[in-house]
Scaffold this motif. Sequence first.
Motif, mmCIF file in Angstrom:
data_model
loop_
_atom_site.group_PDB
_atom_site.id
_atom_site.type_symbol
_atom_site.label_atom_id
_atom_site.label_comp_id
_atom_site.label_asym_id
_atom_site.label_seq_id
_atom_site.Cartn_x
_atom_site.Cartn_y
_atom_site.Cartn_z
ATOM 1 N N ALA A 32 0.853 -1.189 0.000
ATOM 2 C CA ALA A 32 0.000 0.000 0.000
ATOM 3 C C ALA A 32 0.890 1.241 0.000
ATOM 4 O O ALA A 32 1.893 1.296 0.703
ATOM 5 N N SER A 34 0.885 5.641 0.035
ATOM 6 C CA SER A 34 0.133 6.863 0.293
ATOM 7 C C SER A 34 0.702 7.977 -0.560
ATOM 8 O O SER A 34 1.885 8.277 -0.498
ATOM 9 N N ASP A 36 0.631 11.716 -0.894
ATOM 10 C CA ASP A 36 0.207 12.829 -0.049
ATOM 11 C C ASP A 36 0.227 14.182 -0.742
ATOM 12 O O ASP A 36 -0.117 15.178 -0.133
ATOM 13 N N LYS A 59 -4.804 6.870 -1.276
ATOM 14 C CA LYS A 59 -4.198 5.556 -1.043
ATOM 15 C C LYS A 59 -4.207 4.760 -2.341
ATOM 16 O O LYS A 59 -5.168 4.801 -3.109
ATOM 17 N N GLU A 61 -2.384 0.964 -4.351
ATOM 18 C CA GLU A 61 -1.724 -0.329 -4.201
ATOM 19 C C GLU A 61 -0.816 -0.545 -5.406
ATOM 20 O O GLU A 61 -1.212 -0.260 -6.537
ATOM 21 N N THR A 98 -6.961 2.955 -4.505
ATOM 22 C CA THR A 98 -7.888 2.212 -3.644
ATOM 23 C C THR A 98 -8.806 3.123 -2.827
ATOM 24 O O THR A 98 -9.926 2.747 -2.538
#
Length: 103
Positions: A32, A34, A36, A59, A61, A98
């Motif tokens: 996963a 992130s 930002d 988020k 993957e 996701t």
Amino acid sequence: MYAVIQTGGKQYRVAQNDVITVEKIDADVGAAVSLDKVLMIGEGPSVSMGAAVAGKVVKAEVVEQTRGPKIIIFKKRRRQNSRRKNGHRQDLTVLKITALPAA
């Protein structure tokens, strides 16, 4: 609902379950990630950006780590018997979005 994110010096418009190809991110397949650097969040006619999206995170993957097509760089100086041939393949990461932040 969609968001505009920035990664690798480029901007991408993403929505839930989109699959995008970005410059290499150091992460294993299935991990996963992130993202930002959210620049804008939109839902229908309403749009939020600037201070309203500060701190929001998209988020994703990692689907696969791949390489782009081979680019040939060929430089020739005429009448100088000087030529140079070089190749390059960019490392890429395929991401599946996701989760998007709430507007």
